[in-house]
Design a protein around this motif. Structure first.
Motif, PDB file in Angstrom:
ATOM      1  N   ASP A 304      27.260  29.723  15.526  1.00  0.00           N
ATOM      2  CA  ASP A 304      27.140  30.381  14.229  1.00  0.00           C
ATOM      3  C   ASP A 304      26.796  31.851  14.420  1.00  0.00           C
ATOM      4  N   ILE A 305      26.000  32.141  15.440  1.00  0.00           N
ATOM      5  CA  ILE A 305      25.594  33.516  15.733  1.00  0.00           C
ATOM      6  C   ILE A 305      26.507  34.128  16.787  1.00  0.00           C
ATOM      7  N   ASN A 306      26.712  33.428  17.890  1.00  0.00           N
ATOM      8  CA  ASN A 306      27.547  33.963  18.969  1.00  0.00           C
ATOM      9  C   ASN A 306      29.025  33.758  18.662  1.00  0.00           C
ATOM     10  N   THR A 307      29.829  34.730  19.080  1.00  0.00           N
ATOM     11  CA  THR A 307      31.259  34.721  18.789  1.00  0.00           C
ATOM     12  C   THR A 307      32.050  34.846  20.083  1.00  0.00           C
ATOM     13  N   ALA A 308      33.383  34.924  19.946  1.00  0.00           N
ATOM     14  CA  ALA A 308      34.240  35.146  21.111  1.00  0.00           C
ATOM     15  C   ALA A 308      34.095  36.554  21.656  1.00  0.00           C
ATOM     16  N   GLY A 309      33.482  37.452  20.873  1.00  0.00           N
ATOM     17  CA  GLY A 309      33.245  38.823  21.321  1.00  0.00           C
ATOM     18  C   GLY A 309      31.883  38.967  21.966  1.00  0.00           C
ATOM     19  N   ASP A 310      31.240  40.116  21.748  1.00  0.00           N
ATOM     20  CA  ASP A 310      29.908  40.395  22.291  1.00  0.00           C
ATOM     21  C   ASP A 310      28.880  40.358  21.161  1.00  0.00           C
ATOM     22  N   GLY A 328      32.158  40.605  17.167  1.00  0.00           N
ATOM     23  CA  GLY A 328      32.944  39.411  16.911  1.00  0.00           C
ATOM     24  C   GLY A 328      32.937  38.962  15.463  1.00  0.00           C
ATOM     25  N   HIS A 329      31.851  39.224  14.738  1.00  0.00           N
ATOM     26  CA  HIS A 329      31.790  38.928  13.312  1.00  0.00           C
ATOM     27  C   HIS A 329      32.555  40.005  12.539  1.00  0.00           C
ATOM     28  N   PRO A 330      33.003  39.718  11.303  1.00  0.00           N
ATOM     29  CA  PRO A 330      33.760  40.714  10.530  1.00  0.00           C
ATOM     30  C   PRO A 330      33.005  42.021  10.388  1.00  0.00           C
ATOM     31  N   GLY A 331      33.593  43.094  10.920  1.00  0.00           N
ATOM     32  CA  GLY A 331      32.909  44.378  10.920  1.00  0.00           C
ATOM     33  C   GLY A 331      33.863  45.541  10.823  1.00  0.00           C
ATOM     34  N   LEU A 332      33.287  46.730  10.814  1.00  0.00           N
ATOM     35  CA  LEU A 332      34.059  47.959  10.623  1.00  0.00           C
ATOM     36  C   LEU A 332      34.643  48.501  11.910  1.00  0.00           C
ATOM     37  N   GLY A 333      34.109  48.098  13.057  1.00  0.00           N
ATOM     38  CA  GLY A 333      34.611  48.684  14.283  1.00  0.00           C
ATOM     39  C   GLY A 333      34.174  47.902  15.487  1.00  0.00           C
ATOM     40  N   LYS A 334      33.512  48.602  16.416  1.00  0.00           N
ATOM     41  CA  LYS A 334      33.057  47.891  17.607  1.00  0.00           C
ATOM     42  C   LYS A 334      31.772  47.151  17.231  1.00  0.00           C
ATOM     43  N   LEU A 335      30.619  47.527  17.779  1.00  0.00           N
ATOM     44  CA  LEU A 335      29.393  46.828  17.405  1.00  0.00           C
ATOM     45  C   LEU A 335      28.967  47.222  15.993  1.00  0.00           C
ATOM     46  N   ASP A 336      28.764  46.218  15.136  1.00  0.00           N
ATOM     47  CA  ASP A 336      28.180  46.410  13.812  1.00  0.00           C
ATOM     48  C   ASP A 336      26.827  45.713  13.779  1.00  0.00           C
ATOM     49  N   LEU A 337      25.969  46.131  12.854  1.00  0.00           N
ATOM     50  CA  LEU A 337      24.677  45.489  12.665  1.00  0.00           C
ATOM     51  C   LEU A 337      24.804  44.354  11.649  1.00  0.00           C
TER      52      LEU A 337
END
Length: 648
Positions: A304-310, A328-337
């Motif tokens: 639920d927290i961890n994704t296929a990304g980072d 990995g969660h729906p976001g605007l770019g690379k790492l989102d908060l």
């Protein structure tokens, strides 16, 4: 040619900034222009400079580069630059391309869906103001932590240059927080001489609630190749002095371990790691500490927290709410908060929106004194350097129990609430269906009469059974959010197999939904291999340490899959073979490969497989796939473990 060789050597050692210089010389000489452009792009990407990689990916692809992952990384780099439309086009092309890795195909399709709502995410603006602070420089400043009235942070200010990105090595520094908390005052100074290694990167400080224990990441000394050379260290404050750091026992020697955070009671340590057995690239883990300072075995925090990304840079606020950064969660770019909230056993992940998030990296959030102000890191456009630290604060009248002033999220008539349409809760019903085909390099052959049992991942008792039709199709079966399953497939004349399927991480965020009730069916393709004598299968990712034959933990994970195959096909007897590359003497390689094959068989026996069903055989360098291997990738293809069907 020499410039290209020099560049490739640096690239293989993870010295990406030096690699770029070598490849650029090769490009000026027009040597292998397509591959050179690709390797320059990869060097920028692997040193976290995605925007700089874009023109080189484009050039390589325009010139006909066939690397299956290049288009995915090109699309991802476009996303980090905010070029959403073109990024979506490239992700879609990659997902349709034959030969694209399945795991990246799934990520690409998800990115296409995420980019459809990028505009909506950009309108999700919180009532928060940002303020630059004077400690930022042209170097990197990130991962702020609060210790009393001081801000402790990571910064690239050492004398030795890190060959990965060409910046000075990272260290821990501190500066006073101004009384109004809206800025910092004074010049940053070294945090502690005891926490200083001139030839290593040190970052991501985390302090226990009492301020007496520090956990941080240290590594990149060059003693190990790649990111495995990053571990967590602990130091304690004794009589006002920090002790020499000690490496923590929770580290994985084969993995990157970093970005620690303490729970509010100080009894749990959260951290990020790319160790084997995780969900994606980098995952979040937690470990408990007892009164004597001993740590429990780290536990993955789930899909639920961890994704296929980072997923990394965790932080636990007052009240226990978890904040973290993810690509990995729906976001605007690379790492989102993001924030994570658990309600009645279900975890809800929420993108924090603007102004916290941007197309670039946004991470390392901490609160200061209450939940209405604090600091975070970002390498967004408009900053002073690489990563910068920003101060954020809400309206003066803000309720301090929440980070921002919002309309009541439980009000079904709230038009801004993403969970409701016209006062009705948006819901999704999930189903699982698929098809069974013969595993062949030629055109797929649909297999009828295959028995597909859908099992919970905790037992062998089926919750449903289906028989594939003439078109190979089966299903559809209702599945539940957060649950994991196993599809057990059998058919006469074929090797029975199991395929895992999980609903973890597949929950559709409400922002994607346009109807009150949405039905979603996940399709899986199950490939069966013919049961044939002398048929050989390569076991992927079976690696051994140099000149050794003991079974590593990552190899054990792969061998466990063979254990299950042999249990599901009890009449099959196999030869398990090991092969080396050709870089040692033939006699040495024969002995080494025989020992490795026997070690693998011994492992299978320890898991309950009858020894009489297996024969261990070492072939050394006598059956090379690439006879004149030159690159490390070609040598790796020769170093392999296989099993061959001897009888059934």
């Amino acid at each position: 040619m020499q410039a290209y060789k020099d560049g490739y050597k640096k690239f293989s050692n993870g010295e990406y900034d030096l690699a770029i210089k070598g490849f650029q010389k090769a490009a000026a000489e027009n040597y292998e222009p397509t591959q050179t452009s690709f390797l320059i792009a990869e060097s920028y990407r692997l040193s976290n400079r995605f925007k700089e990689a874009i023109p080189y990916y484009k050039k390589a692809l325009d010139e006909g580069l066939t690397n299956p992952e290049a288009q995915f990384q090109y699309a991802y780099a476009l996303k980090t630059a905010g070029q959403y439309e073109e990024a979506s086009n490239q992700f879609a092309l990659f997902a349709k391309a034959p030969g694209s890795p399945k795991n990246l195909q799934e990520r690409a399709l998800r990115e296409v869906e995420i980019l459809k709502i990028a505009d909506r995410l950009r309108t999700q603006k919180m009532e928060v103001q940002l303020k630059e602070i004077p400690l930022n420089t042209a170097s990197a400043e990130f991962s702020p932590a609060i210790l009393g009235n001081e801000l402790v942070f990571s910064s690239s200010r050492k004398e030795i240059v890190y060959k990965n990105n060409g910046q000075p090595m990272l260290g821990l520094y501190k500066v006073n927080i101004a009384q109004d908390a809206g800025s910092t005052q004074g010049t940053p100074v070294l945090f502690s001489q005891e926490i200083f290694a001139p030839d290593a990167n040190e970052g991501s400080p985390a302090f226990s609630p009492d301020g007496k224990t520090l956990v941080f990441a240290r590594g990149n000394t060059g003693k190990k190749k790649s990111a495995a050379d990053v571990d967590l260290y602990l130091s304690r404050n004794v009589n006002g002095q920090w002790t020499a750091p000690a490496i923590l026992p929770i580290n994985d020697s084969l993995a990157w371990d970093g970005s620690p955070a303490f729970s509010r009671d100080g009894k749990t340590l959260y951290f990020a790691s790319n160790r084997a057995g995780g969900v994606g690239g980098i995952d979040l883990y937690r470990t408990n500490m007892d009164a004597s300072g001993r740590f429990s075995k780290p536990v993955n925090m789930g899909k639920d927290i961890n994704t296929a990304g980072d997923d990394m840079f965790p932080y636990v606020a007052e009240g226990g709410k978890l904040y973290f950064a993810s690509d990995g969660h729906p976001g605007l770019g690379k790492l989102d908060l993001f924030s994570a909230t658990r309600t009645q056993g279900l975890i809800t992940i929420e993108n924090m929106g603007l102004p916290f998030n941007s197309p670039q990296d946004d991470f390392g959030l901490v609160f200061y004194k209450d939940l209405n102000k604090g600091f975070f890191s970002s390498n967004r456009d408009g900053g002073k350097g690489d990563d910068d630290i920003y101060y954020f604060y809400g309206p003066e009248e803000e309720d301090t129990t929440t980070i921002v002033k919002r309309d009541d999220p439980n009000d079904p008539l709230n038009p801004k609430n993403p969970n409701y349409i016209e006062g009705k809760l948006k819901t999704v019903r999930y189903f699982l269906a698929g098809n069974v085909i013969e595993n062949s390099t030629e055109s797929p052959i649909a297999l009828d009469s295959a028995l597909v049992r859908i099992l919970p991942d905790t037992s062998d008792t089926p919750i449903a059974e289906y028989t594939s039709g003439k078109d190979g199709m089966f299903g559809k079966q209702a599945v539940q959010e957060g649950k994991s399953y196993v599809l057990y497939v059998t058919r006469k004349g074929y090797i029975s197999r199991r395929e895992p399927f999980t609903m973890d991480g597949k929950t559709i965020p409400p922002i994607f939904l346009n109807k009150v009730l949405t039905d979603t069916t996940y399709q899986v393709t199950l490939k069966l291999d013919k049961l044939e004598l002398n048929k050989t299968f390569v076991l992927e990712n079976i690696y051994y340490d140099l000149n050794k034959y003991n079974i590593r933990p990552d190899a054990a994970i792969e061998l466990d899959k063979l254990v299950q195959i042999l249990k599901d096909n009890p009449t099959v007897n196999i030869e398990l073979s090991s092969h080396t590359d050709a870089r040692a003497t033939d006699a040495y390689n024969m002995t080494l490969s025989q020992n490795r094959a026997e070690s693998a068989v011994d492992y299978l026996v320890s898991k309950g497989i009858d020894a009489d069903r297996m024969t261990a055989k070492g072939y050394g360098e006598r059956e090379l796939i690439v006879p004149n291997a030159k690159t490390e990738e070609e040598h790796q293809r020769n170093r392999r473990t296989e099993f061959t069907i001897l009888s059934y």
